[in-house]
Design a protein around this motif. Structure first.
Motif, mmCIF file in Angstrom:
data_model
loop_
_atom_site.group_PDB
_atom_site.id
_atom_site.type_symbol
_atom_site.label_atom_id
_atom_site.label_comp_id
_atom_site.label_asym_id
_atom_site.label_seq_id
_atom_site.Cartn_x
_atom_site.Cartn_y
_atom_site.Cartn_z
ATOM 1 N N SER A 17 4.168 3.882 -3.793
ATOM 2 C CA SER A 17 5.177 2.833 -3.643
ATOM 3 C C SER A 17 6.410 3.350 -2.910
ATOM 4 C CB SER A 17 5.619 2.319 -5.019
ATOM 5 O OG SER A 17 4.540 1.741 -5.729
ATOM 6 N N ARG A 19 10.499 1.632 -1.784
ATOM 7 C CA ARG A 19 11.405 0.486 -1.812
ATOM 8 C C ARG A 19 12.369 0.603 -0.649
ATOM 9 N NH1 ARG A 19 12.864 -3.308 -5.609
ATOM 10 N NH2 ARG A 19 14.978 -4.188 -5.443
ATOM 11 N N TYR A 59 5.267 -14.466 2.716
ATOM 12 C CA TYR A 59 4.644 -13.170 2.991
ATOM 13 C C TYR A 59 3.498 -13.320 3.980
ATOM 14 C CZ TYR A 59 7.025 -11.660 -1.311
ATOM 15 O OH TYR A 59 7.959 -11.363 -2.269
ATOM 16 N N VAL A 63 -0.033 -8.505 2.790
ATOM 17 C CA VAL A 63 0.853 -7.834 1.842
ATOM 18 C C VAL A 63 1.060 -8.639 0.568
ATOM 19 C CG1 VAL A 63 2.046 -6.742 3.777
ATOM 20 C CG2 VAL A 63 3.076 -8.741 2.670
ATOM 21 N N PHE A 67 3.638 -6.480 -1.915
ATOM 22 C CA PHE A 67 5.045 -6.369 -1.521
ATOM 23 C C PHE A 67 5.854 -7.480 -2.176
ATOM 24 C CE2 PHE A 67 4.486 -4.192 2.917
ATOM 25 C CZ PHE A 67 3.688 -3.229 2.328
ATOM 26 N N LEU A 80 12.786 -4.641 -0.090
ATOM 27 C CA LEU A 80 11.344 -4.856 0.019
ATOM 28 C C LEU A 80 10.669 -3.792 -0.839
ATOM 29 C CD1 LEU A 80 9.153 -6.579 1.448
ATOM 30 C CD2 LEU A 80 8.990 -4.712 3.120
ATOM 31 N N GLN A 81 10.134 -4.215 -1.973
ATOM 32 C CA GLN A 81 9.375 -3.320 -2.833
ATOM 33 C C GLN A 81 7.936 -3.317 -2.356
ATOM 34 O OE1 GLN A 81 10.346 -1.315 -5.447
ATOM 35 N NE2 GLN A 81 8.224 -0.607 -5.488
ATOM 36 N N MET A 82 7.448 -2.145 -2.019
ATOM 37 C CA MET A 82 6.095 -2.031 -1.470
ATOM 38 C C MET A 82 5.250 -1.202 -2.418
ATOM 39 S SD MET A 82 6.998 -1.441 2.561
ATOM 40 C CE MET A 82 7.653 0.205 2.284
ATOM 41 N N ASP A 89 -0.234 0.157 6.504
ATOM 42 C CA ASP A 89 1.161 -0.237 6.333
ATOM 43 C C ASP A 89 2.114 0.694 7.092
ATOM 44 O OD1 ASP A 89 0.394 -0.996 2.914
ATOM 45 O OD2 ASP A 89 0.616 -2.415 4.571
#
Length: 120
Positions: A17, A19, A59, A63, A67, A80-82, A89
């Protein structure tokens, strides 16, 4: 005039992850649609996510569920939390501000971009 500065990019293993954050200048942040785009090497810039003034989100299909875009109008930031990152990506991620919600890069202001690299 709005100035945007992204942060939070880096190198992460697949499945991990990151962010991303985008800090905006100006007093009218809440009046803008905020978006995230990305551009991989040799490819065109593509839409990732957007958040409208009222908080509704959009979105790209690839994603969805991984996301999450959010905004804090009091702090003039969009994030944007991924999660569950994939090799595909990998790209430079750009923050953008505009007057209209669109998945095309027709936004008025852009940040300088932050690199996200996902490794296997």
């Amino acid at each position: 005039q709005v100035q945007l500065v992204e942060s939070g990019g880096g190198l992460v293993q697949a499945g991990g992850s990151l962010r991303l954050s985008c800090a905006a200048s100006g007093r009218t942040f809440s009046s803008y649609v905020m978006g995230w785009f990305r551009q991989a090497a040799g490819k065109e810039r593509e839409f990732v996510a957007a958040i409208l003034r009222g908080g509704a989100t959009i979105y790209r299909d690839s994603v969805k569920g991984r996301f999450t875009i959010s905004r804090d109008n009091a702090k003039n930031t969009v994030s944007l939390q991924m999660d569950s990152l994939k090799l595909e990506d990998t790209a430079v991620y750009y923050c953008a501000a505009g007057r209209r919600a669109t998945m095309t890069p027709e936004y008025d202001y852009w940040g300088q971009g932050t690199q996200v690299t996902v490794s296997s």
